[in-house]
Motif scaffolding. Sequence first.
Motif, PDB file in Angstrom:
ATOM      1  N   GLU A  38       7.046   1.351 -12.829  1.00  0.00           N
ATOM      2  CA  GLU A  38       8.158   0.483 -13.194  1.00  0.00           C
ATOM      3  C   GLU A  38       9.470   1.076 -12.693  1.00  0.00           C
ATOM      4  N   GLY A  39      10.269   0.192 -12.142  1.00  0.00           N
ATOM      5  CA  GLY A  39      11.571   0.628 -11.646  1.00  0.00           C
ATOM      6  C   GLY A  39      11.533   1.163 -10.235  1.00  0.00           C
ATOM      7  N   HIS A  40      10.350   1.245  -9.611  1.00  0.00           N
ATOM      8  CA  HIS A  40      10.230   1.742  -8.248  1.00  0.00           C
ATOM      9  C   HIS A  40      10.086   0.579  -7.266  1.00  0.00           C
ATOM     10  N   ASP A  41      10.540   0.805  -6.054  1.00  0.00           N
ATOM     11  CA  ASP A  41      10.449  -0.206  -5.013  1.00  0.00           C
ATOM     12  C   ASP A  41       9.100  -0.080  -4.309  1.00  0.00           C
ATOM     13  N   ALA A  42       8.302  -1.127  -4.351  1.00  0.00           N
ATOM     14  CA  ALA A  42       6.959  -1.101  -3.759  1.00  0.00           C
ATOM     15  C   ALA A  42       7.014  -0.871  -2.253  1.00  0.00           C
ATOM     16  N   VAL A  43       8.011  -1.454  -1.585  1.00  0.00           N
ATOM     17  CA  VAL A  43       8.113  -1.320  -0.123  1.00  0.00           C
ATOM     18  C   VAL A  43       8.393   0.131   0.259  1.00  0.00           C
TER      19      VAL A  43
ATOM     20  N   ALA B  45       5.263   2.211  -0.298  1.00  0.00           N
ATOM     21  CA  ALA B  45       4.278   1.993   0.767  1.00  0.00           C
ATOM     22  C   ALA B  45       4.671   2.731   2.045  1.00  0.00           C
ATOM     23  N   ARG B  46       5.961   2.676   2.400  1.00  0.00           N
ATOM     24  CA  ARG B  46       6.417   3.373   3.598  1.00  0.00           C
ATOM     25  C   ARG B  46       6.229   4.879   3.465  1.00  0.00           C
ATOM     26  N   GLY B  47       6.506   5.400   2.276  1.00  0.00           N
ATOM     27  CA  GLY B  47       6.334   6.830   2.055  1.00  0.00           C
ATOM     28  C   GLY B  47       4.891   7.272   2.197  1.00  0.00           C
ATOM     29  N   LEU B  48       3.980   6.487   1.631  1.00  0.00           N
ATOM     30  CA  LEU B  48       2.548   6.824   1.738  1.00  0.00           C
ATOM     31  C   LEU B  48       2.087   6.793   3.187  1.00  0.00           C
ATOM     32  N   SER B  49       2.560   5.834   3.963  1.00  0.00           N
ATOM     33  CA  SER B  49       2.175   5.737   5.372  1.00  0.00           C
ATOM     34  C   SER B  49       2.774   6.877   6.187  1.00  0.00           C
ATOM     35  N   ALA B  50       4.014   7.234   5.892  1.00  0.00           N
ATOM     36  CA  ALA B  50       4.690   8.279   6.654  1.00  0.00           C
ATOM     37  C   ALA B  50       4.080   9.644   6.413  1.00  0.00           C
ATOM     38  N   GLU B  51       3.503   9.865   5.228  1.00  0.00           N
ATOM     39  CA  GLU B  51       2.907  11.173   4.913  1.00  0.00           C
ATOM     40  C   GLU B  51       1.793  11.518   5.885  1.00  0.00           C
ATOM     41  N   ALA B  52       0.985  10.506   6.260  1.00  0.00           N
ATOM     42  CA  ALA B  52      -0.142  10.756   7.157  1.00  0.00           C
ATOM     43  C   ALA B  52       0.291  10.685   8.615  1.00  0.00           C
ATOM     44  N   GLY B  53       1.037   9.624   8.972  1.00  0.00           N
ATOM     45  CA  GLY B  53       1.477   9.462  10.345  1.00  0.00           C
ATOM     46  C   GLY B  53       0.327   9.078  11.258  1.00  0.00           C
ATOM     47  N   GLY B  54       0.668   8.686  12.473  1.00  0.00           N
ATOM     48  CA  GLY B  54      -0.343   8.391  13.482  1.00  0.00           C
ATOM     49  C   GLY B  54      -1.162   7.155  13.203  1.00  0.00           C
ATOM     50  N   GLY B  55      -0.705   6.298  12.269  1.00  0.00           N
ATOM     51  CA  GLY B  55      -1.448   5.070  12.002  1.00  0.00           C
ATOM     52  C   GLY B  55      -2.741   5.268  11.254  1.00  0.00           C
TER      53      GLY B  55
ATOM     54  N   THR C 260       8.095  -7.471  -4.895  1.00  0.00           N
ATOM     55  CA  THR C 260       7.450  -7.919  -6.129  1.00  0.00           C
ATOM     56  C   THR C 260       6.031  -7.365  -6.287  1.00  0.00           C
ATOM     57  N   SER C 261       5.537  -6.600  -5.318  1.00  0.00           N
ATOM     58  CA  SER C 261       4.183  -6.053  -5.408  1.00  0.00           C
ATOM     59  C   SER C 261       4.082  -5.059  -6.553  1.00  0.00           C
ATOM     60  N   SER C 262       3.021  -5.173  -7.344  1.00  0.00           N
ATOM     61  CA  SER C 262       2.836  -4.249  -8.475  1.00  0.00           C
ATOM     62  C   SER C 262       1.604  -3.363  -8.300  1.00  0.00           C
ATOM     63  N   MET C 263       0.665  -3.811  -7.462  1.00  0.00           N
ATOM     64  CA  MET C 263      -0.546  -3.033  -7.229  1.00  0.00           C
ATOM     65  C   MET C 263      -0.817  -3.001  -5.724  1.00  0.00           C
ATOM     66  N   LEU C 264      -1.009  -1.796  -5.190  1.00  0.00           N
ATOM     67  CA  LEU C 264      -1.226  -1.614  -3.757  1.00  0.00           C
ATOM     68  C   LEU C 264      -2.634  -1.086  -3.504  1.00  0.00           C
ATOM     69  N   VAL C 265      -3.131  -1.343  -2.313  1.00  0.00           N
ATOM     70  CA  VAL C 265      -4.387  -0.751  -1.861  1.00  0.00           C
ATOM     71  C   VAL C 265      -4.076   0.155  -0.674  1.00  0.00           C
ATOM     72  N   LYS C 266      -4.379   1.434  -0.828  1.00  0.00           N
ATOM     73  CA  LYS C 266      -4.143   2.413   0.232  1.00  0.00           C
ATOM     74  C   LYS C 266      -5.435   2.590   1.028  1.00  0.00           C
ATOM     75  N   LEU C 267      -5.354   2.363   2.339  1.00  0.00           N
ATOM     76  CA  LEU C 267      -6.506   2.518   3.240  1.00  0.00           C
ATOM     77  C   LEU C 267      -6.253   3.711   4.153  1.00  0.00           C
TER      78      LEU C 267
ATOM     79  N   PHE D 229      -0.392  -9.252   4.726  1.00  0.00           N
ATOM     80  CA  PHE D 229      -0.835  -8.405   3.614  1.00  0.00           C
ATOM     81  C   PHE D 229       0.183  -7.294   3.326  1.00  0.00           C
ATOM     82  N   LYS D 230       1.390  -7.437   3.865  1.00  0.00           N
ATOM     83  CA  LYS D 230       2.375  -6.376   3.674  1.00  0.00           C
ATOM     84  C   LYS D 230       2.879  -6.348   2.221  1.00  0.00           C
ATOM     85  N   CYS D 231       3.364  -5.190   1.830  1.00  0.00           N
ATOM     86  CA  CYS D 231       3.927  -5.031   0.487  1.00  0.00           C
ATOM     87  C   CYS D 231       5.317  -5.676   0.433  1.00  0.00           C
ATOM     88  N   THR D 232       5.632  -6.239  -0.709  1.00  0.00           N
ATOM     89  CA  THR D 232       6.940  -6.875  -0.940  1.00  0.00           C
ATOM     90  C   THR D 232       7.590  -6.254  -2.170  1.00  0.00           C
TER      91      THR D 232
END
Length: 492
Positions: free
Chosen positions: A351-356, A359-369, A477-484, A472-475
């Motif tokens: 709560e109170g966090h921006d989903a977008v 999501a960007r932070g989780l993707s950036a941690e791994a890098g390289g797609g 208003t997204s409250s639940m994400l799926v990390k692949l 399927f991008k995060c917005t």
Amino acid sequence: MVLMVSGGADSTALTLMACTGELDIDDGRGCARIARERLHVLHVNHHLRGEASDGDEAFVRDLCERLGLPLCVEHAHFADLDGRNLEAAARDVRYAAARRYVRELSRQSGTPRTAARILTAHTASDRAETFFMNAIKGSGAAGLSSIPRRRNIIVRPLMDRTHGELVRYLQVAGQPWREDESNRDTSYLRNFVRHRLMPLAAERNPGVARSVGAACDILGDEDAFMSQLAATALRSCTRREGSGLVVLDAARLAAAEVAIARRMVRLAVKRIAPEARLEMRHVEAVLACVAAGEGSVALPEGVDARIEFGTLSFRTPTERERAATGWLPVPGSMAVAGGRVLESAFVRVPEGHDAVSLARGLSAEAGGGTVAVIDAAALGYASRDLQRLAEDQRWGASAAQGGADGVRLWVDGPAAGDVMCPLGMQGRSKKLSDLINEARVPLAERAGVPVVRSSPGGAIAWVAGVRADERFKCTPTSSMLVKLTIRPIGDV
């Protein structure tokens, strides 16, 4: 201890020496007597010379009976040579029989196979002949090293003796042996070298066999060192490796010293096609493609070598990578092509966090797609179901593994006509084949690119390692994400 005995002078001398003298079986003790109970004899009847072959078998049976040695006789037939010459096929049969016999003896005695030895009667004369044969055929350092003194459990304790010395040993001992009349036929390369070339060389140097043997020892040591360097270089150059596929960084290969680069090519092919026998022309053709930055070469055993997008890929025809097909549960994992694993997990947006931003932070941690984060609600699941499944994940359960009501994604490979809306293109569609091509995925790897869909034949959510889909991008208003995540098996 398995003695390979044909009945000829060399193998007969080996048998007699093993029973009455001392041999160096390369176990660190030097020359020593071998306990009689350790000795076993193997004879392979190839049935190539009719009654003469049966005579060889009878001779070996009589020899073993007189010496009190257990004997195993195997029979071979050569209806289909599968492209090999007869000499090579017969050699393969003998060594395969010896390994089977060793396994059986090790099982019976309860000893490790590594403690066993297979003894052959190769001599300094054989080694010199093989050296000249390989020189005539145009071999590299490995071939010119000729017959090694030892390879794994195969030991050649007579390598410092010549055939002539063993013949004299048998004559003094009053021990007869068998002569193979086909050994006089100089249409065979070995017999040509033995009866025509070696006598000429001996006119200049009577000790030519030992001189050549010393050179072979030096070449063998240097070849082993160079191979070690090449193996290290190959590891740093390998970008992808899987069943039937090796992908190398072409720039790194081109920058290597040519002597190392040649060996890297041979080692790479050996990994996926151990039976492939590369000639120098094959290796040079591959390196010419690397230098040009384009092209392909057909190699033995159907291996295809191809330059694409800065990589050199080797692939076999029968073990090409194919994408795994099936359901990927959330949370869960599945193995995919290229020795990789595809993983999924729920991520709750606090709560109170921006989903977008999350999501960007989780993707950036791994890098390289290697990571994609999608909106779980976009998959069509009700919010209460997503909350419940996320709780299951929190407590270590995987409801998606067992129930039809669990969240799951369909994974397969690229299909003709596939279209998606790549993330960042504001909803514009694009052919999947064009997207993969623009991502510079080598042709050898394209069939193995995992495509994650909402359902079989459904919308594409992620082309693993390439691009996610806009739908399927995060917005906010997204409250639940799926990390692949896609990663090599074994990485953590």
